[in-house]
Design a protein around this motif. Structure first.
Motif, PDB file in Angstrom:
ATOM      1  N   LEU A   6       9.251   8.807   3.227  1.00  0.00           N
ATOM      2  CA  LEU A   6       8.114   7.454   2.793  1.00  0.00           C
ATOM      3  C   LEU A   6       8.325   6.574   4.252  1.00  0.00           C
ATOM      4  CD1 LEU A   6       6.371   5.777   1.271  1.00  0.00           C
ATOM      5  CD2 LEU A   6       8.816   4.639   0.415  1.00  0.00           C
ATOM      6  N   LEU A   7       9.634   6.610   4.656  1.00  0.00           N
ATOM      7  CA  LEU A   7       9.497   5.531   5.899  1.00  0.00           C
ATOM      8  C   LEU A   7       8.990   6.131   7.173  1.00  0.00           C
ATOM      9  CD1 LEU A   7      13.162   4.296   5.874  1.00  0.00           C
ATOM     10  CD2 LEU A   7      11.063   2.781   5.428  1.00  0.00           C
ATOM     11  N   VAL A   8       9.004   7.382   7.169  1.00  0.00           N
ATOM     12  CA  VAL A   8       8.265   8.194   8.370  1.00  0.00           C
ATOM     13  C   VAL A   8       6.663   7.663   8.377  1.00  0.00           C
ATOM     14  CG1 VAL A   8       7.470  10.433   9.285  1.00  0.00           C
ATOM     15  CG2 VAL A   8       9.884   9.913   8.913  1.00  0.00           C
ATOM     16  N   GLY A   9       6.263   7.734   7.046  1.00  0.00           N
ATOM     17  CA  GLY A   9       4.774   7.386   6.916  1.00  0.00           C
ATOM     18  C   GLY A   9       4.553   5.901   7.033  1.00  0.00           C
ATOM     19  N   VAL A  10       5.468   5.083   6.861  1.00  0.00           N
ATOM     20  CA  VAL A  10       5.179   3.555   6.937  1.00  0.00           C
ATOM     21  C   VAL A  10       5.412   3.036   8.646  1.00  0.00           C
ATOM     22  CG1 VAL A  10       6.322   1.261   6.250  1.00  0.00           C
ATOM     23  CG2 VAL A  10       5.975   3.302   4.775  1.00  0.00           C
ATOM     24  N   ASP A  11       6.358   4.001   9.106  1.00  0.00           N
ATOM     25  CA  ASP A  11       6.805   3.433  10.539  1.00  0.00           C
ATOM     26  C   ASP A  11       5.602   2.952  11.586  1.00  0.00           C
ATOM     27  OD1 ASP A  11       9.481   3.743  10.213  1.00  0.00           O
ATOM     28  OD2 ASP A  11       9.718   5.568  11.094  1.00  0.00           O
ATOM     29  N   HIS A  12       4.352   4.087  11.724  1.00  0.00           N
ATOM     30  CA  HIS A  12       3.432   3.980  12.541  1.00  0.00           C
ATOM     31  C   HIS A  12       2.470   2.665  12.157  1.00  0.00           C
ATOM     32  CE1 HIS A  12       0.612   5.005  15.651  1.00  0.00           C
ATOM     33  NE2 HIS A  12      -0.277   5.056  15.033  1.00  0.00           N
ATOM     34  N   PRO A  13       2.021   2.810  10.829  1.00  0.00           N
ATOM     35  CA  PRO A  13       1.403   1.429  10.106  1.00  0.00           C
ATOM     36  C   PRO A  13       2.070   0.127  10.485  1.00  0.00           C
ATOM     37  CG  PRO A  13       1.148   3.231   8.745  1.00  0.00           C
ATOM     38  CD  PRO A  13       2.157   3.813   9.668  1.00  0.00           C
ATOM     39  N   VAL A  14       3.198   0.146  10.285  1.00  0.00           N
ATOM     40  CA  VAL A  14       4.141  -1.114  10.676  1.00  0.00           C
ATOM     41  C   VAL A  14       4.043  -1.462  12.181  1.00  0.00           C
ATOM     42  CG1 VAL A  14       6.422  -2.290  10.638  1.00  0.00           C
ATOM     43  CG2 VAL A  14       5.538  -1.030   8.743  1.00  0.00           C
ATOM     44  N   ASN A  15       4.458  -0.364  13.088  1.00  0.00           N
ATOM     45  CA  ASN A  15       4.197  -0.752  14.371  1.00  0.00           C
ATOM     46  C   ASN A  15       2.919  -1.147  15.018  1.00  0.00           C
ATOM     47  OD1 ASN A  15       7.063  -0.332  14.889  1.00  0.00           O
ATOM     48  ND2 ASN A  15       6.604   1.720  15.103  1.00  0.00           N
ATOM     49  N   ASP A  16       1.771  -0.732  14.216  1.00  0.00           N
ATOM     50  CA  ASP A  16       0.369  -0.987  14.547  1.00  0.00           C
ATOM     51  C   ASP A  16       0.112  -2.568  14.135  1.00  0.00           C
ATOM     52  OD1 ASP A  16      -0.112   1.464  15.819  1.00  0.00           O
ATOM     53  OD2 ASP A  16      -1.306   2.123  14.006  1.00  0.00           O
ATOM     54  N   LEU A  17       0.737  -2.952  12.721  1.00  0.00           N
ATOM     55  CA  LEU A  17       0.502  -4.114  12.344  1.00  0.00           C
ATOM     56  C   LEU A  17       1.293  -5.210  13.096  1.00  0.00           C
ATOM     57  CD1 LEU A  17      -0.617  -5.949  10.380  1.00  0.00           C
ATOM     58  CD2 LEU A  17       1.505  -5.720   9.048  1.00  0.00           C
ATOM     59  N   HIS A  18       2.576  -4.906  13.696  1.00  0.00           N
ATOM     60  CA  HIS A  18       3.265  -5.912  14.654  1.00  0.00           C
ATOM     61  C   HIS A  18       2.374  -5.803  15.974  1.00  0.00           C
ATOM     62  CE1 HIS A  18       7.451  -4.244  13.157  1.00  0.00           C
ATOM     63  NE2 HIS A  18       6.874  -4.922  12.376  1.00  0.00           N
TER      64      HIS A  18
ATOM     65  N   SER B 260       0.849  -1.336  -0.025  1.00  0.00           N
ATOM     66  CA  SER B 260      -0.055   0.139   0.042  1.00  0.00           C
ATOM     67  C   SER B 260       0.776   1.351  -0.021  1.00  0.00           C
ATOM     68  CB  SER B 260      -0.841   0.017   1.187  1.00  0.00           C
ATOM     69  OG  SER B 260      -0.290   0.126   2.567  1.00  0.00           O
ATOM     70  N   PHE B 261       2.197   1.178   0.101  1.00  0.00           N
ATOM     71  CA  PHE B 261       3.243   2.448   0.444  1.00  0.00           C
ATOM     72  C   PHE B 261       3.968   2.233  -0.870  1.00  0.00           C
ATOM     73  CE2 PHE B 261       1.911   2.238   4.832  1.00  0.00           C
ATOM     74  CZ  PHE B 261       1.737   3.534   5.033  1.00  0.00           C
ATOM     75  N   GLY B 262       3.720   1.258  -1.753  1.00  0.00           N
ATOM     76  CA  GLY B 262       4.634   0.956  -3.112  1.00  0.00           C
ATOM     77  C   GLY B 262       5.773   0.308  -2.797  1.00  0.00           C
ATOM     78  N   LEU B 263       5.801  -0.372  -1.719  1.00  0.00           N
ATOM     79  CA  LEU B 263       7.327  -1.188  -1.395  1.00  0.00           C
ATOM     80  C   LEU B 263       7.056  -2.634  -1.284  1.00  0.00           C
ATOM     81  CD1 LEU B 263       8.452   1.096   1.600  1.00  0.00           C
ATOM     82  CD2 LEU B 263       9.387   1.133  -0.872  1.00  0.00           C
ATOM     83  N   THR B 264       8.028  -3.408  -1.674  1.00  0.00           N
ATOM     84  CA  THR B 264       8.109  -4.959  -1.394  1.00  0.00           C
ATOM     85  C   THR B 264       8.840  -4.826  -0.089  1.00  0.00           C
ATOM     86  OG1 THR B 264      10.352  -5.027  -2.358  1.00  0.00           O
ATOM     87  CG2 THR B 264       8.463  -5.361  -3.997  1.00  0.00           C
ATOM     88  N   PHE B 265       8.695  -6.068   0.627  1.00  0.00           N
ATOM     89  CA  PHE B 265       9.368  -6.284   1.749  1.00  0.00           C
ATOM     90  C   PHE B 265      10.999  -6.303   1.717  1.00  0.00           C
ATOM     91  CE2 PHE B 265      11.671  -8.951   4.678  1.00  0.00           C
ATOM     92  CZ  PHE B 265      11.176  -8.647   6.068  1.00  0.00           C
TER      93      PHE B 265
END
Length: 156
Positions: A117-129, A44-49
């Motif tokens: 981009l990573l600043v925008g990804v950080d919170h959703p990734v932490n929420d997913l964890h 959803s952020f245009g990134l692969t793992f």
């Protein structure tokens, strides 16, 4: 997600051949489920793992790293690191810098665009964890990490 034993989840009628087989299949099943969720979020952020992993490594390092150093730090090995770096460079997320001391060494640096981009990804990734593993206690998480690290020791 189905609850219960792996044997029930996969509708296996016979017992596993060994506890090791059951654990290994449990690891595969769990890894697959978790990976699907993480990849869906990153997409959803245009990134692969793999792309996220490289950017996370570069941000953590705080300086450009040689390509081989990045490869050594990856969670999941990538066979075509050059292609991965090419795609990140084309997207404006990394830059290549040739070493002044050794012209054969290429350093990879993270861009401001990638950091934003990573600043925008950080919170959703932490929420997913938290969503995926938050039901485990701190002690259980530490024990699980310790056991997984111990399991990897057989590979050394």
């Amino acid at each position: 997600m189905a609850h219960g034993t792996l044997q029930t989840e996969i509708k296996q009628t016979q017992p596993f051949e060994s506890p090791e087989e059951e654990v290994l299949l449990n690891l595969f099943r769990t890894s697959d489920r978790l990976q699907i969720e993480v990849e869906r979020l990153l997409r959803s952020f245009g990134l692969t793992f793999s792309q996220y992993n490289v950017l996370r490594i570069l941000r953590g390092a705080g300086k450009p790293l040689p390509c081989l150093e990045i490869v050594g730090r990856l969670i999941t090995p990538v066979p075509a690191i050059t292609g991965l770096i090419d795609r990140l460079e084309k997207a404006g997320l990394v830059v290549r810098e040739r070493s002044e001391q050794d012209r054969r060494v290429i350093y990879i640096g993270i861009t401001k665009k990638a950091l934003e981009l990573l600043v925008g990804v950080d919170h959703p990734v932490n929420d997913l964890h938290s969503k995926l593993l938050g039901h485990l206690s701190s002690a259980e998480l530490k024990q699980l990490s310790r056991l997984l690290e111990k399991a990897r020791e057989a590979d050394e």
